[in-house]
Enzyme design. Structure first.
Site, PDB file in Angstrom:
ATOM      1  N   GLY A 107       0.144  -7.148   1.831  1.00 34.68           N
ATOM      2  CA  GLY A 107       1.340  -7.544   1.098  1.00 34.68           C
ATOM      3  C   GLY A 107       2.497  -7.965   1.971  1.00 34.68           C
ATOM      4  O   GLY A 107       3.602  -8.188   1.476  1.00 34.68           O
ATOM      5  N   ASN A 156      -0.496  -5.610  -3.550  1.00 32.27           N
ATOM      6  CA  ASN A 156      -0.337  -7.048  -3.338  1.00 32.27           C
ATOM      7  C   ASN A 156      -0.977  -7.788  -4.501  1.00 32.27           C
ATOM      8  O   ASN A 156      -2.155  -7.556  -4.817  1.00 32.27           O
ATOM      9  CB  ASN A 156      -1.008  -7.437  -2.013  1.00 32.27           C
ATOM     10  CG  ASN A 156      -0.798  -8.882  -1.643  1.00 32.27           C
ATOM     11  OD1 ASN A 156      -0.197  -9.649  -2.381  1.00 32.27           O
ATOM     12  ND2 ASN A 156      -1.318  -9.280  -0.489  1.00 32.27           N
ATOM     13  N   SER A 159      -3.985 -10.264  -2.902  1.00 27.80           N
ATOM     14  CA  SER A 159      -4.488  -9.649  -1.667  1.00 27.80           C
ATOM     15  C   SER A 159      -5.796 -10.305  -1.236  1.00 27.80           C
ATOM     16  O   SER A 159      -6.719 -10.465  -2.036  1.00 27.80           O
ATOM     17  CB  SER A 159      -4.714  -8.146  -1.897  1.00 27.80           C
ATOM     18  OG  SER A 159      -5.264  -7.547  -0.748  1.00 27.80           O
ATOM     19  N   SER A 160      -5.873 -10.673   0.040  1.00 28.12           N
ATOM     20  CA  SER A 160      -7.125 -11.214   0.594  1.00 28.12           C
ATOM     21  C   SER A 160      -8.111 -10.064   0.728  1.00 28.12           C
ATOM     22  O   SER A 160      -7.848  -9.101   1.438  1.00 28.12           O
ATOM     23  CB  SER A 160      -6.883 -11.846   1.968  1.00 28.12           C
ATOM     24  OG  SER A 160      -6.017 -12.938   1.874  1.00 28.12           O
ATOM     25  N   GLY A 383      -4.899  -7.085   5.508  1.00 28.67           N
ATOM     26  CA  GLY A 383      -3.946  -6.232   6.213  1.00 28.67           C
ATOM     27  C   GLY A 383      -4.319  -4.768   6.139  1.00 28.67           C
ATOM     28  O   GLY A 383      -5.149  -4.342   5.319  1.00 28.67           O
ATOM     29  N   GLU A 385      -4.284  -1.122   5.030  1.00 26.23           N
ATOM     30  CA  GLU A 385      -3.975  -0.674   3.676  1.00 26.23           C
ATOM     31  C   GLU A 385      -4.375   0.783   3.460  1.00 26.23           C
ATOM     32  O   GLU A 385      -5.314   1.295   4.091  1.00 26.23           O
ATOM     33  CB  GLU A 385      -4.662  -1.560   2.638  1.00 26.23           C
ATOM     34  CG  GLU A 385      -6.180  -1.593   2.719  1.00 26.23           C
ATOM     35  CD  GLU A 385      -6.794  -2.624   1.789  1.00 26.23           C
ATOM     36  OE1 GLU A 385      -6.081  -3.558   1.391  1.00 26.23           O
ATOM     37  OE2 GLU A 385      -7.982  -2.489   1.461  1.00 26.23           O
TER      38      GLU A 385
END
Length: 1121
Positions: A107, A156, A159-160, A383, A385
């Site tokens: 995020g 997020n 989110s990827s 990212g 998390e």
């Protein structure tokens, strides 16, 4: 935000190397000031810090694209465009691969940053139609992969859930002509289960919302709560996300990339098939699993193109190989309900994963290039998390983030300091926390780390058995119990990551690590009638294999290490993304959260190394070769040794001695501004020689181009108008008024709009009064520019250029000319008055205009030839308006004789050359190459890294608007044309097609709604709080200050004041560099001053006396006398 573009007063410090105090609190305070005033970018030397604003910022327009292209980083405010442009220029200058590593927690804005980088590179690089296609694919790959690989999480909204490394491949001239995407660890478990308040992958909701009625009926689509795979989290919508528009964008992207309509349809049949597959539930009957409601088998069987009974059989049973007495046999084993649900979920995850891999392969195939020259890599990866429930996927994701942090430490803190020592540069080490200890805890083989132990446990399993996770936990506790960064818990384990403590639940670790898809399910999909489905399941089954299947842990460890190797071979650039809050709201600043990120990202240590170190270093030979051009003694060859040559060069450019040092093999330059001084002088030298070459080259090409253009011009007037004897064979020049060197005229023309023709003409008004005008013709407009005297203000009496009229080419109705040899022509404008003009270069103007009109309006320019021309005039005041007429008569003189009379102007002129006259050269066509060469060369050469087309429209821009880069700004934009036989809505192409021969099934009335998640009132959001820093934080605290100035609460306080020393000779030292006191008890000095040493402290901070004042100073800034 107009203030950005109008040169606003700066907030805070743009480059935090210049902060007065180097402490985490000062860094956070500076970032907050800038964030609250909408300045989201800040530098630490070459490192870009980006704070997620959670809103669309106004400084990503064409103006900023132009502002940052070719500019030095200090010329403009910090921006991601500046970093990208610097990376692009470095690639061209050094001919070295570049990469940008974007890191930060989930995020923090990494994906959006990656889009801006790729969008900028697509905009500023050149190329033709083929290159434009590559650019379009690079840009369109983002929405496509996001649809199948991104999802809403509690942290997020986009989110990827996978990692990707995009390599954009360039030619030597800096043209992007290829590319490759490498993807890592798709979170496939999300297909079958999600945490509360999260969503599955975007594509499922896009399909349900965006499909038209015919597609919905064919695929059995209804509301999301009908499907078990979507209704377990209680979340179906995302704020600010339009699933209908996103679905259209996904279809557009698939078409641009070149995925066939049949394959597109097969993909969506598979996506729908996964949803229906999840609705199949199992119950126990006689200790074995049976399908609870067989109606739910119909749609998956239909969409996957398999037999319904065969599907049921493969879900509730499987073949097992047995060995007895040297004989092999297979046995049909019936599964229990839990095992059957596992098989169903394994198949769903496999289908989605293979579709994702197919899309990546399709993108790579569309961008494939035979030979890779140089590349720019963009790493956009999931990212760090922490969720309420952290499983195997979070473990892998956080491990990859540990590896990225390791790269940053290795290259910005560790390697840089080691290089100073190696090169003999005077240096005092700066301590920092090295997270290699955490990486080894996870991936080490000797002693075995968590992944090695996990693989060992999984190697002993031959089926899905109970107790595997408990066995893993026991082994981990036995092997890692004494590790300071590991703690065991009753249901899992806890790791002290660089970004904080994370507790992982052990449940499911072994199952997800094994990642086994039973051969029975592969055989099921290989029996499909759909060629596409068979192609994504290409394995050979049935034969015995001696190799152990690769586990997920091994895959991600191998991929992470290979990625690190690839990044280490490039010149790295860094973007450190910071998430200011968990509310996802703009202007919301959580101090504690940001402080935690600043601390674990090591920003303070980074500032200290940059501040005390050198911004640039280069090998002696390469440095001298690059800047030898600056002095006649070093160019073309220096006759002495290389060190003497560098010293001569630095003295010649008057660089301050404290700004550079010579090591053993490299030259070190302290400040970026000093390097820019060298680059600027080098650029001026190259510019001088380049202009001389350009001038000759342009003269040659322009001559060749205008010869061809002149022949084409005769076609327009052939058999229609008499030609002038002395102009028929003249050369076309294009610019007859020196527009290129006239800044006042350029200011009146739209930026980046190239002027193709410029001339001074006579303009006739409604009374046939003549005034002079500058006529400018671009690819879009005709400009008529006059001059006026300013009557008021400080510039009273000054004559200035004024835009009198601007005519868009598309608004032109026709051009009228006579059949005689005069120079009159009338521009008729739709629904407006006409312009009556006279120019001796009318033929050239008409030729260029006809071509530009054809390109802009898509039709031929209408030219009317008559000796009586009627035209509308401009209405002025109470009178005027109406029409006027020009009559042309045969006269005796070659010069036109003009007689106005009321509303009629009579023009008398003698006979010219016959209407069938042509120039005295052979007829040839003007080629595109000729045209490009003729117009090439304003400023620097095209292949120069700072080449910018200041006076013309940008060539070969992507068909996708740049505003499409951020996901939020794609709403309502026109999509690129889709190459298909259909028109209108792209969804129509996929409606009603049936690639299978099965009978269309009926959708069961009651789906999985009764199993839907109803919400948990006890759902805790404690995990969203700033995490405990753990052992990593403890180690950072012990290192705070390191060799630098200790913090007040550190274990090594400043030396205490002592009683006055006896009057005796004190040791002395001489200052080497400038130092500004950062606290009241420190000394300020400049190079060359002598300080009396009162006390030498092992912390590196000595106490001394200067100009009668006692205070502290850093010992690495002085040398003893």
């Amino acid at each position: 935000m107009s203030s950005w573009q109008s040169g606003p007063k700066q907030t805070g410090v743009e480059d935090m190397v210049l902060l007065s105090k180097i402490q985490e609190n000062a860094i956070v305070d500076n970032l907050k000031k800038r964030f609250m005033d909408d300045w989201i970018f800040t530098y630490i030397g070459p490192v870009l810090i980006s704070v997620n604003p959670f809103k669309q910022m106004p400084y990503f327009t064409e103006k900023e694209l132009d502002m940052y292209q070719g500019a030095a980083s200090y010329e403009n405010p910090p921006h991601i465009y500046a970093l990208t442009d610097n990376m692009f220029r470095n690639m061209l200058i050094e001919y070295e691969n570049q990469c940008v590593i974007i890191s930060g927690e989930s995020g923090a804005g990494k994906t959006v940053a990656a889009k801006y980088i790729m969008g900028y590179l697509a905009k500023v690089s050149g190329g033709g139609a083929k290159v434009q296609h590559v650019k379009d694919i690079i840009i369109q790959s983002n929405p496509l992969l996001e649809a199948f690989g991104n999802a809403k999480t509690v942290r997020n909204n986009n989110s990827s859930r996978f990692g990707k490394y995009v390599e954009i491949q360039f030619s030597r001239a800096g043209v992007p002509d290829g590319g490759k995407i490498s993807n890592f660890l798709l979170e496939k478990s999300r297909v079958v289960s999600q945490n509360q308040n999260e969503r599955n992958f975007h594509i499922f909701y896009q399909l349900l919302e965006g499909a038209d009625s015919q597609m919905r009926e064919t695929l059995g689509l209804t509301s999301p709560d009908y499907y078990f795979y979507l209704n377990q989290s209680g979340s179906y919508k995302v704020d600010g996300l339009n699933d209908i528009q996103e679905f259209k964008d996904t279809l557009t992207a698939m078409s641009v990339i070149g995925i066939s309509e049949d394959d597109q349809e097969s993909v969506f049949w598979c996506v729908a098939g996964i949803l229906h597959l999840g609705n199949i539930q199992f119950v126990e009957q006689g200790n074995y699993a049976v399908v609870q409601q067989e109606d739910f088998l119909d749609y998956p069987a239909f969409l996957f193109g398999v037999d319904k009974k065969y599907l049921s059989s493969k879900l509730i049973s499987r073949q097992m190989e047995t060995k007895w007495g040297g004989q092999s046999d297979s046995v049909q084993v019936t599964l229990n309900p839990e095992q059957a649900a596992y098989a169903r979920d394994a198949l769903s995850k496999a289908v989605h994963t293979r579709i994702f891999d197919f899309l990546v392969e399709s993108i790579n195939s569309a961008m494939q290039k035979d030979r890779v020259e140089i590349t720019i890599g963009v790493l956009d990866i999931y990212g760090f998390e922490i969720f309420q429930q952290n499983g195997f996927e979070q473990f892998c994701i956080n491990f990859v983030n540990e590896k990225l942090q390791q790269i940053f430490i290795e290259l910005t803190l560790k390697a840089e300091q080691e290089e100073y020592v190696r090169e003999g540069i005077k240096w005092k080490p700066i301590d920092y926390f090295n997270n290699k200890i955490v990486c080894d805890l996870v991936e080490s083989k000797v002693p075995p780390g968590i992944m090695s132990i996990l693989d060992d446990v999984c190697a002993t399993l031959h089926a899905v058995t109970e107790g595997a996770d408990e066995k893993l936990l026991q082994k981990l506790t036995g092997a890692q119990a004494t590790h300071k960064h590991y703690n065991g818990t009753s249901d899992g384990f806890l790791i002290h990551h660089y970004a904080g403590k994370v507790q992982y639940a052990i449940d499911g670790f072994c199952e997800r690590n094994r990642d086994v898809l039973f051969p029975d399910l592969i055989e099921l999909m290989q029996s499909s009638e759909n060629n596409f489905i068979r192609s994504i399941f290409p394995e050979k089954v049935g034969g015995a294999t001696r190799t152990r299947p690769t586990t997920s842990a091994t895959k991600i460890r191998t991929q992470a290490n290979k990625l690190v190797e690839r990044l280490m071979k490039c010149q790295p650039h860094y973007i450190r993304c910071i998430k200011p809050n968990e509310t996802k709201r703009p202007r919301d600043w959580e101090e504690k959260r940001v402080y935690h990120q600043v601390e674990y990202l090591g920003l303070k240590e980074n500032i200290r190394v940059r501040r005390a170190g050198f911004a640039y270093r280069r090998e002696f030979d390469k440095f001298l070769r690059r800047y030898a051009l600056l002095t006649p003694e070093t160019w073309p060859r220096w006759r002495g040794d290389v060190r003497s040559g560098i010293k001569h060069l630095m003295n010649a450019v008057n660089m301050d001695p404290d700004q550079w040092q010579l090591g053993k093999t490299k030259v070190f330059i302290k400040a970026p501004e000093s390097l820019f001084l060298l680059e600027e002088q080098r650029e001026r030298k190259y510019d001088f020689y380049a202009r001389k070459l350009q001038k000759a080259f342009r003269r040659y090409n322009a001559h060749k181009y205008y010869l061809r253009l002149k022949e084409q011009a005769s076609d327009i007037l052939y058999q229609k108008k008499e030609r002038q004897r002395y102009t028929l064979n003249r050369n076309f020049v294009g610019d007859y008024i020196g527009y290129e060197h006239n800044n006042s005229l350029q200011a009146l023309v739209a930026r980046r709009e190239r002027i193709e023709f410029a001339d001074k003409v006579s303009k006739y008004d409604r009374r046939f009064k003549v005034t002079k005008r500058d006529l400018l013709l671009s690819s879009k407009n005709i400009y008529l520019i006059g001059r006026e005297q300013i009557k008021k203000g400080p510039e009273k009496g000054v004559i200035k250029d004024v835009l009198k009229r601007k005519i868009p080419l598309q608004a032109i109705d026709r051009i009228s000319l006579s059949t005689l040899q005069d120079n009159f022509f009338v521009i008729h404008v739709q629904d407006e008055y006409a312009s009556c003009l006279e120019s001796m270069f009318k033929t050239e103007f008409l030729t260029v205009l006809s071509k530009k009109y054809r390109d802009t309006a898509g039709r031929e320019l209408q030219c009317a030839f008559s000796d009586s021309i009627d035209f509308m005039v401009k209405k002025e005041g109470w009178g005027g308006g109406g029409t006027r007429q020009i009559r042309f008569l045969q006269g005796q003189s070659d010069a036109a004789i003009i007689k106005p009379s009321g509303k009629v102007l009579t023009v008398s002129i003698g006979s010219g050359m016959p209407r069938n006259s042509r120039p005295g050269i052979r007829q040839v066509n003007v080629t595109d190459a000729d045209r490009r060469n003729a117009y090439q060369g304003n400023g620097q050469p095209r292949n120069h890294p700072q080449y910018r087309e200041n006076r013309g429209p940008r060539k070969n821009t992507p068909s996708v608007p740049y505003a499409q880069v951020p996901r939020q700004s794609r709403r309502g934009k026109a999509a690129p044309a889709i190459p298909s036989h259909g028109a209108g809505d792209p969804r129509k192409r996929l409606s009603g097609r049936r690639p299978t021969s099965g009978v269309h099934p009926s959708l069961p009335k009651s789906g999985a709604q009764k199993l839907a998640h109803r919400g948990n009132p006890q759902f805790s959001t404690d995990f969203l709080r700033t995490p405990d820093a753990g052992e990593s934080g403890v180690k950072r605290q012990t290192l705070k200050g390191g060799r630098g100035k200790p913090a007040p609460a550190a274990k090594r306080p400043k030396p205490q004041a002592k009683p006055p020393l006896p009057a005796k000779k004190l040791p002395q030292c001489r200052t080497l560099y400038n130092y500004d006191a950062q606290d009241v008890d420190e000394l300020t000095f400049v190079p060359g001053e002598v300080v009396e040493i009162l006390k030498e402290d092992p912390s590196g901070w000595w106490k001394g006396r200067l100009r009668g004042k006692d205070g502290l100073f850093p010992s690495n800034y002085v040398e003893k006398i």
